[in-house]
Design a protein around this motif. Sequence first.
Motif, PDB file in Angstrom:
ATOM      1  N   LYS A   1      66.451  14.283  26.693  1.00 30.20           N
ATOM      2  CA  LYS A   1      66.972  14.307  28.050  1.00 30.20           C
ATOM      3  C   LYS A   1      66.738  15.674  28.692  1.00 30.20           C
ATOM      4  CE  LYS A   1      70.417  12.131  30.653  1.00 30.20           C
ATOM      5  NZ  LYS A   1      71.311  10.996  30.501  1.00 30.20           N
TER       6      LYS A   1
ATOM      7  N   TYR B   1      65.578  16.747  32.752  1.00 29.20           N
ATOM      8  CA  TYR B   1      65.840  18.046  33.374  1.00 29.20           C
ATOM      9  C   TYR B   1      64.558  18.849  33.583  1.00 29.20           C
ATOM     10  CZ  TYR B   1      70.824  17.293  33.456  1.00 29.20           C
ATOM     11  OH  TYR B   1      72.062  16.795  33.769  1.00 29.20           O
TER      12      TYR B   1
ATOM     13  N   ARG C   1      69.330  25.594  30.776  1.00 24.68           N
ATOM     14  CA  ARG C   1      70.337  26.256  29.946  1.00 24.68           C
ATOM     15  C   ARG C   1      71.662  25.491  30.035  1.00 24.68           C
ATOM     16  NH1 ARG C   1      72.000  31.869  32.226  1.00 24.68           N
ATOM     17  NH2 ARG C   1      72.884  30.421  33.723  1.00 24.68           N
ATOM     18  N   THR C   2      72.043  25.090  31.251  1.00 28.41           N
ATOM     19  CA  THR C   2      73.273  24.306  31.412  1.00 28.41           C
ATOM     20  C   THR C   2      73.194  23.010  30.610  1.00 28.41           C
ATOM     21  OG1 THR C   2      73.581  25.162  33.640  1.00 28.41           O
ATOM     22  CG2 THR C   2      74.775  23.160  33.075  1.00 28.41           C
TER      23      THR C   2
ATOM     24  N   ARG D   1      71.423  22.347  28.026  1.00 25.91           N
ATOM     25  CA  ARG D   1      71.513  22.597  26.586  1.00 25.91           C
ATOM     26  C   ARG D   1      72.932  22.990  26.197  1.00 25.91           C
ATOM     27  NH1 ARG D   1      68.036  25.873  23.407  1.00 25.91           N
ATOM     28  NH2 ARG D   1      67.853  27.525  24.948  1.00 25.91           N
ATOM     29  N   SER D   2      73.609  23.763  27.065  1.00 25.18           N
ATOM     30  CA  SER D   2      74.970  24.178  26.716  1.00 25.18           C
ATOM     31  C   SER D   2      75.930  22.990  26.756  1.00 25.18           C
ATOM     32  CB  SER D   2      75.453  25.287  27.655  1.00 25.18           C
ATOM     33  OG  SER D   2      75.845  24.742  28.897  1.00 25.18           O
ATOM     34  N   SER D   3      75.522  21.906  27.429  1.00 23.34           N
ATOM     35  CA  SER D   3      76.370  20.711  27.448  1.00 23.34           C
ATOM     36  C   SER D   3      76.047  19.769  26.299  1.00 23.34           C
ATOM     37  CB  SER D   3      76.193  19.934  28.752  1.00 23.34           C
ATOM     38  OG  SER D   3      76.174  20.790  29.844  1.00 23.34           O
ATOM     39  N   GLY D   4      75.125  20.172  25.446  1.00 26.45           N
ATOM     40  CA  GLY D   4      74.808  19.352  24.283  1.00 26.45           C
ATOM     41  C   GLY D   4      74.039  18.089  24.608  1.00 26.45           C
ATOM     42  N   LEU D   5      73.284  18.088  25.708  1.00 29.29           N
ATOM     43  CA  LEU D   5      72.474  16.910  26.002  1.00 29.29           C
ATOM     44  C   LEU D   5      71.355  16.791  24.966  1.00 29.29           C
ATOM     45  CD1 LEU D   5      72.146  16.924  29.895  1.00 29.29           C
ATOM     46  CD2 LEU D   5      73.978  16.091  28.440  1.00 29.29           C
ATOM     47  N   PRO D   6      70.937  15.548  24.679  1.00 25.32           N
ATOM     48  CA  PRO D   6      69.874  15.367  23.687  1.00 25.32           C
ATOM     49  C   PRO D   6      68.573  16.031  24.151  1.00 25.32           C
ATOM     50  CG  PRO D   6      70.695  13.254  24.497  1.00 25.32           C
ATOM     51  CD  PRO D   6      71.422  14.306  25.241  1.00 25.32           C
ATOM     52  N   THR D   7      67.798  16.478  23.175  1.00 20.02           N
ATOM     53  CA  THR D   7      66.555  17.188  23.485  1.00 20.02           C
ATOM     54  C   THR D   7      65.667  16.386  24.429  1.00 20.02           C
ATOM     55  OG1 THR D   7      66.726  17.992  21.243  1.00 20.02           O
ATOM     56  CG2 THR D   7      64.694  18.477  22.393  1.00 20.02           C
TER      57      THR D   7
ATOM     58  N   ASP E   1      67.949  28.139  34.783  1.00 23.34           N
ATOM     59  CA  ASP E   1      69.384  28.095  34.521  1.00 23.34           C
ATOM     60  C   ASP E   1      69.869  26.677  34.260  1.00 23.34           C
ATOM     61  OD1 ASP E   1      69.284  30.747  34.959  1.00 23.34           O
ATOM     62  OD2 ASP E   1      70.555  30.782  36.746  1.00 23.34           O
ATOM     63  N   PHE E   2      69.292  25.690  34.976  1.00 22.42           N
ATOM     64  CA  PHE E   2      69.841  24.342  34.804  1.00 22.42           C
ATOM     65  C   PHE E   2      69.467  23.731  33.463  1.00 22.42           C
ATOM     66  CE2 PHE E   2      65.924  22.175  35.699  1.00 22.42           C
ATOM     67  CZ  PHE E   2      65.275  22.962  36.643  1.00 22.42           C
TER      68      PHE E   2
END
Lengths: 337, 320
Positions: free
Chosen positions: A247, A252, A236-237, A239-245, A233-234
């Motif tokens: 990162k 994560y 997914r979070t 990615r949903s926040s638009g963090l760079p790949t 889930d984290f």
Amino acid sequence: MHFIWKRLLATIPSLFGVVILTFLLSHALPGDPAAYFAGPAANADSIAEVRQKLGLDRPLIVQFLHYVGDLARGELGNSLTTGQPVLKDLVDRLPASLELSAFALLFAIGVAIPMGVLAAIRLNGPADHACRAIVTVCAAFPTFFIGLLLVYVFYFLLGMAPEPLGRLNEILYTAPPRVTGAFTVDALIAGDMEVFRASLAQLVLPAISLGLFALAPIARITRAAMLESLSSDFVRTARSSGLPTSKVLFTYAFRNSLLPISSVMGMVFSFLLGSNVLIEQVFGWQGVGAYAVSAVLASDYAAVQGFVLMMAILYILLNLVVDVLATLIDPRVRFEG
Amino acid sequence: MTDHLTIKDLGLEFRTRHGVVRALEDVSLTVKRGEIVGVVGESGSGKSVMAYSVMGLSDAAAEIKRGSIVLGGMDLLATKGEALRAIRGREMAMIFQSPRTALNPIRKVGRQIEDVLMEHEAIPRRDLRKAAIAALERVRIPDPERRYDAYPFELSGGMCQRVMIAIALACSPSLLIADEPTTGLDVTTQAVIMDLIRDKSRDGRMSTLLITHDLGLAGEYCDRIVVMHAGHVVEVAPTEVLLSRPAHPYTLQLLAATPTPTSTLDTLPSIGGQLPDLRRDLPPCRFSERCARKLPQCDVPPLPWTTLSPDHIVRCRVPL
Ligand SMILES: Nc1ncnc2c1ncn2[C@@H]1O[C@H](COP(=O)(O)OP(=O)(O)O)[C@@H](O)[C@H]1O
Ligand code: SF4
Ligand SMILES: [Mg+2]
């Protein structure tokens, strides 16, 4: 810090168990050291005399108490074969084995972790298939067989590797002044690049033979742990926040995979220390493994006891390091511990 | 008010080993600027699948067969890679159910907020901490300076969900998707979290899509409600209209199964039958197997939309 002290205290019972075990174990060894030392021309009387001199005629419990007393004074006895104090023999030879194991582990990590990560990111892609194939092949062959194969190909057929006769060709080079006991490190300290290159060249094949076997479990756990993190889930979070790949993958997913990876790495390292016994024979490596083999063959009680004791202590220390690493990786471990 | 998010005729399938799952078919809905729209339906109706396709987070097995998703004039389905990443977290953000697992377990919550800020806002490094603490303060977390250094396992579920909201709202997105944000939280915390989401939506003129299986919750917080069943939108109406004059038999059943202050759980009827298997050939009305009002013409495609009033539409042959 508090955690580390507690963890250190917890090693005391295992240390005690190890002491008992090493004592009993070496008495279960085949062969009679008294007969061995009395020599081929000995009769029953001279054997009994030797036995008495070595204290082997006394009750087991007395021998054990003597053993513990000696240990407390750092006295591991003398090796029957080298005539040297066992402690000195071990201290002389341990750096060679550690150097070999460390290089093997570095090689395994360097290959297995990128491979496992890549396999997980591109699940069922070419990297994943390659990873699975390499893991299967590496796990299928015993290390000494891989060692012999590598010697055959790279020394005998291709002539790329130096002769597999130990840590340094002593005819061409002199060993660097001893600081750590690891030739590569000591050569660097002495600033002697020629000896560094020569000792590194000797290291490559045995380290790869050992490392190839260590590769499989590390690659497998890296892939599995990464897959789990990536589907969490984290992530997914993130990615949903638009963090760079990068990162998402490293800060994560990968950092959250480090806990299982480090515990497998600890297991693999202790396994590497054990497999040295065979690979040191193949490559004429002057380490504790080769020492242990000749000690067993000579029914050299003190040397075998000393070796087993040292390995057990190394394992305990290694587990300690892994546990401390775990607390650095995951705050929850600190909390529970 | 103008339409901010428009989903039109969205069709989505999953390719699985056991066949093609037709998870969404002809799904259309709009969210106006500043509006809170509820999406309700029992578990498995396709609410999350729809939300993920808006965020561009669909599973690798998902394939969007047709339709469009437009956010503020931008065609989201045509936006890929870096461009999409730049929108996520800045223009649209999402919060999830089970807030504990939605946060990185081994990273301080303050750092997790900073991660988003660092990516989308031009904040100097030395001011990041202050900005993260301000974000924690905005979601009414007491003692935010101290909470900045907390790990998720040190916080309660409700506190984790506030952190999650702080992450989602850190860059003031124009669209917030909340997927079951209060499922698994106790009743008091549910209300606190929902009030927070509503207040933030109102303050920020943010469009909000509130996904829930709880029609009661949607009724309390939403301007309009979209009812989904088995991958179809079956009814759309303003909240009061939907609650007082439901037109789709499924909505009526959902309503009957929703607890009210006067009912107890024992007397509550449950919805009859099960969701159809989405891998099968399905009738035009996916509710027909569970419907007491079913008529022969219900099986004749296509199933029409009936407009009962300009903002009340229902997909049923014989609406209530
Ligand atoms: N990755 C997937 N692969 C196959 N089927 C999926 C996948 N994700 C969701 N589904 C199916 O899509 C349907 C809708 O699921 P979902 O959107 O999660 O429902 P909910 O309304 O409870 O959020 C379900 O039938 C589910 O089984
Ligand atoms: S279309 Fe027919 S079967 Fe479907 S909900 Fe309406 S009445 Fe029932
Ligand atoms: Mg869902």
